[in-house]
Write a protein that holds these residues in place. Structure first.
Motif, PDB file in Angstrom:
ATOM      1  N   ILE A 207       0.845  -1.203   0.000  1.00  0.00           N
ATOM      2  CA  ILE A 207       0.000   0.000   0.000  1.00  0.00           C
ATOM      3  C   ILE A 207       0.879   1.251   0.000  1.00  0.00           C
ATOM      4  CG2 ILE A 207      -1.744   1.298   1.284  1.00  0.00           C
ATOM      5  CD1 ILE A 207      -2.733  -1.406   2.401  1.00  0.00           C
ATOM      6  N   VAL A 208       1.928   1.249   0.837  1.00  0.00           N
ATOM      7  CA  VAL A 208       2.869   2.374   0.873  1.00  0.00           C
ATOM      8  C   VAL A 208       3.469   2.596  -0.512  1.00  0.00           C
ATOM      9  CG1 VAL A 208       5.071   3.205   1.811  1.00  0.00           C
ATOM     10  CG2 VAL A 208       3.425   2.087   3.317  1.00  0.00           C
ATOM     11  N   ASN A 209       3.857   1.514  -1.177  1.00  0.00           N
ATOM     12  CA  ASN A 209       4.449   1.584  -2.512  1.00  0.00           C
ATOM     13  C   ASN A 209       3.521   2.308  -3.484  1.00  0.00           C
ATOM     14  OD1 ASN A 209       6.577   0.881  -4.365  1.00  0.00           O
ATOM     15  ND2 ASN A 209       5.210  -0.639  -5.235  1.00  0.00           N
ATOM     16  N   ALA A 210       2.224   2.007  -3.419  1.00  0.00           N
ATOM     17  CA  ALA A 210       1.251   2.658  -4.310  1.00  0.00           C
ATOM     18  C   ALA A 210       1.089   4.135  -3.960  1.00  0.00           C
ATOM     19  CB  ALA A 210      -0.088   1.936  -4.218  1.00  0.00           C
ATOM     20  N   LEU A 211       1.009   4.448  -2.665  1.00  0.00           N
ATOM     21  CA  LEU A 211       0.765   5.830  -2.249  1.00  0.00           C
ATOM     22  C   LEU A 211       1.981   6.727  -2.479  1.00  0.00           C
ATOM     23  CD1 LEU A 211      -1.283   5.309   1.049  1.00  0.00           C
ATOM     24  CD2 LEU A 211      -2.124   5.892  -1.223  1.00  0.00           C
ATOM     25  N   LEU A 212       3.187   6.145  -2.499  1.00  0.00           N
ATOM     26  CA  LEU A 212       4.389   6.941  -2.770  1.00  0.00           C
ATOM     27  C   LEU A 212       4.352   7.561  -4.166  1.00  0.00           C
ATOM     28  CD1 LEU A 212       7.244   4.712  -1.279  1.00  0.00           C
ATOM     29  CD2 LEU A 212       6.566   6.985  -0.474  1.00  0.00           C
ATOM     30  N   ASN A 213       3.610   6.923  -5.084  1.00  0.00           N
ATOM     31  CA  ASN A 213       3.527   7.410  -6.468  1.00  0.00           C
ATOM     32  C   ASN A 213       2.108   7.857  -6.830  1.00  0.00           C
ATOM     33  OD1 ASN A 213       6.326   6.783  -7.387  1.00  0.00           O
ATOM     34  ND2 ASN A 213       5.702   4.728  -6.827  1.00  0.00           N
ATOM     35  N   ALA A 214       1.350   8.307  -5.813  1.00  0.00           N
ATOM     36  CA  ALA A 214      -0.045   8.688  -6.049  1.00  0.00           C
ATOM     37  C   ALA A 214      -0.175  10.050  -6.731  1.00  0.00           C
ATOM     38  CB  ALA A 214      -0.819   8.697  -4.731  1.00  0.00           C
ATOM     39  N   GLY A 215       0.920  10.814  -6.786  1.00  0.00           N
ATOM     40  CA  GLY A 215       0.880  12.088  -7.512  1.00  0.00           C
ATOM     41  C   GLY A 215       1.136  13.305  -6.652  1.00  0.00           C
ATOM     42  N   ILE A 279      -8.998   7.791  -1.897  1.00  0.00           N
ATOM     43  CA  ILE A 279      -9.281   7.342  -3.267  1.00  0.00           C
ATOM     44  C   ILE A 279      -8.761   5.930  -3.481  1.00  0.00           C
ATOM     45  CG2 ILE A 279      -8.718   7.751  -5.704  1.00  0.00           C
ATOM     46  CD1 ILE A 279      -8.626  10.776  -4.995  1.00  0.00           C
ATOM     47  N   TYR A 280      -7.533   5.673  -2.999  1.00  0.00           N
ATOM     48  CA  TYR A 280      -6.910   4.352  -3.157  1.00  0.00           C
ATOM     49  C   TYR A 280      -7.775   3.261  -2.530  1.00  0.00           C
ATOM     50  CZ  TYR A 280      -3.643   0.492  -2.391  1.00  0.00           C
ATOM     51  OH  TYR A 280      -3.058  -0.750  -2.356  1.00  0.00           O
ATOM     52  N   ALA A 314       3.339 -14.326   1.118  1.00  0.00           N
ATOM     53  CA  ALA A 314       3.284 -14.710  -0.293  1.00  0.00           C
ATOM     54  C   ALA A 314       1.930 -14.402  -0.923  1.00  0.00           C
ATOM     55  CB  ALA A 314       3.575 -16.204  -0.434  1.00  0.00           C
ATOM     56  N   MET A 315       0.980 -13.931  -0.124  1.00  0.00           N
ATOM     57  CA  MET A 315      -0.374 -13.727  -0.627  1.00  0.00           C
ATOM     58  C   MET A 315      -0.549 -12.345  -1.271  1.00  0.00           C
ATOM     59  SD  MET A 315      -1.786 -16.598   0.049  1.00  0.00           S
ATOM     60  CE  MET A 315      -0.216 -17.443  -0.049  1.00  0.00           C
ATOM     61  N   SER A 316      -1.549 -12.238  -2.130  1.00  0.00           N
ATOM     62  CA  SER A 316      -1.889 -10.954  -2.748  1.00  0.00           C
ATOM     63  C   SER A 316      -2.652 -10.081  -1.754  1.00  0.00           C
ATOM     64  CB  SER A 316      -2.752 -11.172  -3.994  1.00  0.00           C
ATOM     65  OG  SER A 316      -2.052 -11.921  -4.959  1.00  0.00           O
ATOM     66  N   LEU A 317      -2.692  -8.799  -2.055  1.00  0.00           N
ATOM     67  CA  LEU A 317      -3.409  -7.843  -1.225  1.00  0.00           C
ATOM     68  C   LEU A 317      -4.899  -8.160  -1.242  1.00  0.00           C
ATOM     69  CD1 LEU A 317      -2.558  -5.215   0.341  1.00  0.00           C
ATOM     70  CD2 LEU A 317      -3.415  -3.946  -1.638  1.00  0.00           C
ATOM     71  N   GLU A 318      -5.528  -8.169  -0.054  1.00  0.00           N
ATOM     72  CA  GLU A 318      -6.957  -8.439   0.065  1.00  0.00           C
ATOM     73  C   GLU A 318      -7.666  -7.238   0.706  1.00  0.00           C
ATOM     74  OE1 GLU A 318      -8.455 -10.883  -1.260  1.00  0.00           O
ATOM     75  OE2 GLU A 318      -6.902 -12.396  -1.594  1.00  0.00           O
ATOM     76  N   ILE A 319      -8.994  -7.241   0.633  1.00  0.00           N
ATOM     77  CA  ILE A 319      -9.780  -6.127   1.174  1.00  0.00           C
ATOM     78  C   ILE A 319      -9.524  -5.935   2.659  1.00  0.00           C
ATOM     79  CG2 ILE A 319     -12.145  -5.370   1.698  1.00  0.00           C
ATOM     80  CD1 ILE A 319     -12.949  -6.466  -1.067  1.00  0.00           C
ATOM     81  N   GLU A 320      -9.378  -7.031   3.406  1.00  0.00           N
ATOM     82  CA  GLU A 320      -9.139  -6.903   4.853  1.00  0.00           C
ATOM     83  C   GLU A 320      -7.788  -6.240   5.148  1.00  0.00           C
ATOM     84  OE1 GLU A 320      -8.710 -11.435   3.936  1.00  0.00           O
ATOM     85  OE2 GLU A 320      -9.971  -9.748   3.299  1.00  0.00           O
ATOM     86  N   ALA A 325      -5.410  -1.300   7.592  1.00  0.00           N
ATOM     87  CA  ALA A 325      -4.320  -0.319   7.467  1.00  0.00           C
ATOM     88  C   ALA A 325      -4.746   1.030   8.040  1.00  0.00           C
ATOM     89  CB  ALA A 325      -3.926  -0.155   6.009  1.00  0.00           C
ATOM     90  N   SER A 326      -3.791   1.734   8.634  1.00  0.00           N
ATOM     91  CA  SER A 326      -4.029   3.109   9.090  1.00  0.00           C
ATOM     92  C   SER A 326      -2.998   4.012   8.433  1.00  0.00           C
ATOM     93  CB  SER A 326      -3.914   3.218  10.615  1.00  0.00           C
ATOM     94  OG  SER A 326      -2.567   3.167  11.032  1.00  0.00           O
ATOM     95  N   LEU A 327      -3.419   5.216   8.064  1.00  0.00           N
ATOM     96  CA  LEU A 327      -2.518   6.143   7.387  1.00  0.00           C
ATOM     97  C   LEU A 327      -1.329   6.491   8.283  1.00  0.00           C
ATOM     98  CD1 LEU A 327      -2.060   7.715   4.789  1.00  0.00           C
ATOM     99  CD2 LEU A 327      -3.361   9.607   5.762  1.00  0.00           C
TER     100      LEU A 327
END
Length: 459
Positions: A207-215, A279-280, A314-320, A325-327
């Motif tokens: 999640i951090v990886n995605a938010l680092l490049n959120a714009g 948004i994410y 080893a698992m993919s990201l899930e809704i839970e 997660a907390s910001l």
């Protein structure tokens, strides 16, 4: 793009935007920003040599279709002339022209959306025109203050390849390579040891990886940041992979300083935006819900669970994972990744002016933060099962079968660059052999793929 079933609200905003531009027009500030961006892109392209493939493509297009083959200088001069001649009034008039008359709304959704034409007409009628024409005073730089120049402690030229190895006052190491054949293009890599295997919660790190490049960049939200950076010719991304954390970027020669400024801000202020986090969450939950219904994902999930003994890493990201997660915790992870510039090595290669580049390094990279914590690559102890395992599933949704064979050997020794390339050569040869035998001779399959890796890390 409508998420979280906010259908009426989203449609209303679209109608408000169209009505607003029709009534008030675009702002002069936005118009000038976009024009600068297009002029800069045209200028950057004019400095680069056309590839033979591009030239041949233009010639073939002329022969086949009679298309005009323009001289490169003439083409870029023409684009520059037209861009400079276009006025805001002309752009506003063109927008009115293409949006007048009947409107067409297309809604694509995995779930039924109960919109009738009458309801859409009602939403359109109720929506109020948004005024885009107001010029908002925007910042012109990502940085309020340029940091002071720091010392270059060492500058050694490696004789075999003319690479400059530079050590800065804060311990950051930089390698510079001027490549004369690369016209007006500079590549950047900044990397430190330690990535996902070092972090206790891999899912949170994703999640951090995605938010680092959120714009967003530092204190600037996405829209503000884009208004500043879009007029320059460069791109920059931060990534957390399995064993390292890195920045990758590419810039024109004249915009190298702007790229280093963004790197400095993102490194010293790796701010995760609350707006982008909200948004994410909505978008990823929607994407995960769709993904979980596919046969491909259900099979890969079962496979990973068996292959890695249900290890959550080893698992993919899930809704839970998103719900848990907390910001605040995500922000702490981001801060830790960029707490010590001394752990990073940077490589800049391309059309470099070495002396000018060294001056920029002493301002931006030499002022990255430093502490005494040394990073190394940790072994997260994740191992696959041993022995022979078989997984067969029929989801009843396809008339073809997909077969995967996976071999893993944890006992291979003698990792080296030479053996790494030999392994890759073997993959390519094996693919050709299988393609020739199973597809061409036996006609048993349509496609086949051979993949693999020969890894030294993390153990």
């Amino acid at each position: 793009d409508i998420v979280d079933k906010q259908n009426e609200q989203s449609l209303s905003k679209i109608f408000s935007a169209i009505k607003g531009v029709n009534k008030y027009g675009f702002s002069n500030n936005d118009f000038e920003t976009v024009k600068k961006e297009l002029l800069q892109a045209n200028h950057t392209d004019s400095l680069r040599e056309e590839s033979q493939e591009k030239q041949l493509g233009d010639i073939l297009s002329y022969i086949k279709s009679g298309n005009i083959r323009q001289d490169k200088k003439q083409k870029h001069a023409l684009i520059q002339r037209y861009l400079n001649e276009i006025s805001l009034n002309e752009v506003n008039a063109e927008f009115k022209k293409i949006t007048q008359g009947d409107y067409f709304v297309e809604v694509i959704s995995q779930e039924p959306i109960k919109f009738t034409q009458k309801q859409i007409d009602k939403i359109n009628k109720k929506s109020k025109a948004y005024n885009f024409s107001k010029d908002i005073q925007a910042a012109t730089s990502l940085m309020d203050k340029i940091p002071p120049k720091q010392a270059i402690v060492a500058d050694t030229v490696l004789p075999d390849n003319e690479i400059h190895k530079i050590t800065l006052a804060n311990g950051v190491t930089v390698f510079l390579k001027d490549i004369k054949t690369t016209k007006n293009k500079i590549n950047l890599l900044g990397v430190k040891k330690g990535g996902l295997t070092n972090l206790p919660d891999v899912q949170q790190a994703k999640i951090v990886n995605a938010l680092l490049n959120a714009g967003n960049i530092g204190k600037f939200e996405k829209y503000e940041a884009q208004k500043i950076t879009k007029q320059y010719s460069y791109g920059l991304n931060a990534t957390i992979n399995s064993f390292s954390t890195l920045f990758t970027g590419q810039s024109s020669q004249e915009d190298l300083e702007k790229m280093l400024q963004e790197l400095f801000v993102r490194f010293t202020q790796p701010v995760l935006s609350p707006t982008e986090w909200e948004i994410y969450q909505k978008e990823m939950k929607s994407d995960i819900a769709k993904r979980n219904q596919t046969a491909e994902y259900r099979f890969s999930k079962e496979f990973s669970e068996i292959f890695y003994n249900h290890n959550k890493r080893a698992m993919s990201l899930e809704i839970e994972d998103i719900d848990n997660a907390s910001l605040k915790n995500l922000q702490k992870t981001a801060n830790d990744l960029f707490a010590n510039g001394e752990n990073y090595s940077f490589i800049l290669a391309g059309d470099l002016d070495i002396e000018k580049t060294k001056n920029l390094l002493s301002i931006y990279l030499a002022n990255l933060p430093k502490n005494n914590q040394k990073d190394s690559i940790l072994d997260d102890k994740m191992r696959s099962v041993s022995g022979k395992k078989e997984l067969i599933r029929d989801y009843g949704d396809s008339d073809k079968s997909e077969v995967t064979l996976l071999y893993r050997n944890n006992d291979l020794q003698d990792y080296s660059i030479e053996n790494h390339y030999a392994f890759n050569a073997m993959k390519n040869i094996l693919q050709e052999e299988l393609m020739e035998k199973i597809r061409e001779e036996d006609s048993k399959i349509y496609s086949i793929y051979v993949g693999g890796s020969f890894a030294k890390l993390p153990y």
